[in-house]
Structures are given as C-alpha cells and as structure tokens.
Design an enzyme around this catalytic site. Structure first.
Site, mmCIF file in Angstrom:
data_model
loop_
_atom_site.group_PDB
_atom_site.id
_atom_site.type_symbol
_atom_site.label_atom_id
_atom_site.label_comp_id
_atom_site.label_asym_id
_atom_site.label_seq_id
_atom_site.Cartn_x
_atom_site.Cartn_y
_atom_site.Cartn_z
ATOM 1 N N CYS A 168 5.909 -59.215 -8.239
ATOM 2 C CA CYS A 168 6.892 -60.124 -9.207
ATOM 3 C C CYS A 168 5.264 -61.311 -8.434
ATOM 4 C CB CYS A 168 7.966 -60.724 -8.580
ATOM 5 S SG CYS A 168 8.663 -59.833 -6.906
ATOM 6 N N SER A 169 5.795 -62.008 -7.397
ATOM 7 C CA SER A 169 5.287 -63.248 -6.963
ATOM 8 C C SER A 169 5.535 -63.443 -5.376
ATOM 9 C CB SER A 169 4.951 -63.922 -7.919
ATOM 10 O OG SER A 169 6.366 -64.736 -7.673
ATOM 11 N N CYS A 170 6.379 -62.001 -4.663
ATOM 12 C CA CYS A 170 6.586 -62.953 -3.729
ATOM 13 C C CYS A 170 5.835 -63.196 -2.708
ATOM 14 C CB CYS A 170 6.984 -61.321 -2.443
ATOM 15 S SG CYS A 170 8.644 -60.799 -3.555
ATOM 16 N N CYS B 278 1.733 -59.630 -3.824
ATOM 17 C CA CYS B 278 2.497 -58.734 -4.323
ATOM 18 C C CYS B 278 2.610 -58.303 -6.220
ATOM 19 C CB CYS B 278 4.334 -59.620 -4.650
ATOM 20 S SG CYS B 278 5.467 -59.521 -5.379
#
Lengths: 221, 108
Positions: free
Chosen positions: A120-122, A117
């Site tokens: 962000c950090s999905c 991702c």
C-alpha cells in the site's frame, strides 16, 4: 455515472486530446464521497470537522524526522538509542509519534537503505508528513524492490557498486526512517542548522543529505 | 486465514534472530500481508518485532487473536530475482508473520 461525451455537445474537440478530468470516480473515491456526505447529513460530523482534519494532516511535514536525525548526528548515545528503539527515541525528543512502531535504519559508507511499501503506502506520517505521490505510485512500489539501484539513479542517487543496498518493504506493523549520513564539512554547524539539511527524501532513502555552503561561508574561506 | 493445526501455540515465538527460514507458498483468498515475491523464498530472521493481532483477521473486523509474532526477514535480492543485476550482497527486508514461516536447514 459521469460521461465526458454526453451533454457537452457544444464543444468540438478531437478524441485524441486528453480530457482534463478522468471519466469517472474510482470505486473508493465514490465510496469516500458517499460516506462523508452521509456522515455530514446525519450530523455525525460537519464539513468543517473534515476540513480541519485535512488541514491538520496537510500541515504535517518532515520536521520531526529531521530533528531526530540532527540529534543522532550530534549525539552518539542518542543515535544508539534511536537505532535500538525508534519510537522511544522520538518520544524522548517530545515528538508525537502515537502508537507507531518505528525502526530507524542507518546509512553508512557500506550500506544504503531505502524504504518502500509494496502492498500500500505505509509511511511514518507522524514524522515525515503525508507521503509524496510517487511513493504511492505502482511504479515506485513495484520497481524499488526489484531494481532499487535503477530507481535510486533516477532520483539522482547513484550508489557505489560495492555499497550494499538494503530495501525495506514496510509490509506490516513497523514504520521506517532512514538515518542518512551526515554530510562532510558540517563540523561547524549546530543541531538546528543540521536539521535544515535533512530532507524528506533523504529519510525515505531515495536521496542523501547534502550541504552546500552558503555564499557567506564561501567568502570566509 | 486460519491455520487450525497450530492455533494453540500460534502466539509463541518460534524463531530467533539468525535463524534460517523459508516463506510458505500459499495463496489464501482475502487480505494478506505477505507479498507474492517472497513466497517460497529463503531468508534469515533479522529481528523479532513483537506480537500483533493477525491482520488477515483484523481486515474482516475479527479480533485477530491470538496475537502473532512478527519478524523482519532478510532476503538476498539474488534469491528473490534470478536476474538481479545489483551487488550480490544486496538485500531486501520485509515483515512476515510467523504463520507464513517455516524452519529451513536447522543444522547450518
């Protein structure tokens, strides 16, 4: 504002020795602390509530994902449904996936998938637990889209030159799970044993599922 | 970001799997879910993910309606990175909202 060069005059240390603690909180760290303290102060929630939630999040691991993968390895019809609609397949196994829209991508002899991702950090937390720190790092996020084979090699995953690498950038509302290839020599294993071979990293796609026969099995052969 | 030209039918699905598209080149200020590295790049619709409230509006506590179609778009890595060193068939897939996509080479 916190400074590490102010009141601790008693300590003598060279400036090129890195301090144990960063100089100050980031903007959002300070914001989180402020909001949390205010909520507790105003009685909206208690420190205990916060602790319980953090513990619940920490307690989640990759087991849900591993259960799905092991079922897909042993049940071709389930695998078809899982590739068609990952969320429905998770619910079918009684896994709590909430409102998450899950897409499952299958590794084959010809295709290797890896998830990132960049924005962000999905991450499919319901199925894999909290993402590892490296998944959230700027370097993993920026390099995986640009030089995935080099990043994979650093994880010890060398992809054959003629295998297609598919990078999935989780940019919006979907979450992704890699269905790794079933390791060889596992025909005798049941679903529960197979699930133990499915690692978190193999479901992110930075590694593959492996089977190392135990000492017992070696003796038998 | 609000694109007033097509607000009326912004929620209608315009692309089908296999359609060739190109990501718009735009640099709106604010919360955007379209990574810089795909802007201006050609791709193919891999699937329709459904319709979702516009995150560019949700980010500012607005309703994000009408909900917008979201697609998975498949890009060739060599189209994204001129110096890409891997296999020429290597791809990257990302989720892109419809208002960031324009039709490309409909005749193909």
């Amino acid at each position: 504002m916190i400074s590490n060069h102010g009141d601790d005059a008693g300590h003598t240390h060279s400036d090129d020795v890195p301090a144990d603690q960063p100089d100050s909180l980031t903007y959002y760290q300070a914001m989180e602390t402020a909001v949390r303290e205010l909520l507790i102060e105003k009685g909206v929630l208690s420190a205990d509530d916060v602790r319980r939630q953090v513990e619940a999040m920490d307690a989640r691991g990759p087991r849900g994902g591993a259960i799905m993968v092991a079922r897909a390895w042993t049940d071709p019809a389930f695998k078809r449904r899982m590739l068609e609609d990952g969320s429905a397949a998770a619910r079918e196994l009684g896994l709590d996936i909430g409102p998450v829209k899950l897409i499952v991508v299958e590794n084959t002899h010809d295709v290797h998938n890896v998830i990132v991702c960049t924005l962000c950090s999905c991450y499919p937390r319901n199925l894999l637990g909290l993402p590892p720190d490296w998944y959230k790092s700027r370097s993993y996020r920026s390099r995986t889209v640009r030089e995935p084979r080099a990043v994979l090699a650093e994880f010890g995953t060398v992809i054959a030159p003629d295998t297609q690498v598919r990078v999935h950038d989780s940019t919006a509302d979907m979450r992704y799970l890699v269905l790794p290839r079933r390791p060889g020599h596992t025909e005798h294993l049941g679903e529960a044993e197979l699930a133990t071979l499915v690692t978190r990293d193999s479901m992110i796609g930075v590694s593959v599922a492996v089977f190392m026969p135990s000492a017992d099995a070696t003796v038998r052969t | 970001m609000t694109d007033s030209r097509c607000m009326s039918d912004a929620g209608a699905v315009r692309f089908r799997p296999g359609d060739r598209v190109r990501v718009r080149v735009a640099y709106p200020i604010g919360h955007v879910r379209t990574p810089l590295y795909v802007r201006g790049k050609p791709g193919i619709i891999e699937r329709i993910c459904g319709t979702f409230p516009n995150p560019e509006e949700l980010a500012y506590a607005r309703a994000g309606l009408p909900a917008l179609p979201l697609y998975r778009v498949r890009f060739l890595q060599r189209d994204l990175w001129p110096d890409y060193a891997g296999h020429p068939a290597d791809v990257l897939e990302a989720e892109i909202y419809q208002h960031w996509l324009q039709a490309e080479d409909i005749s193909r």
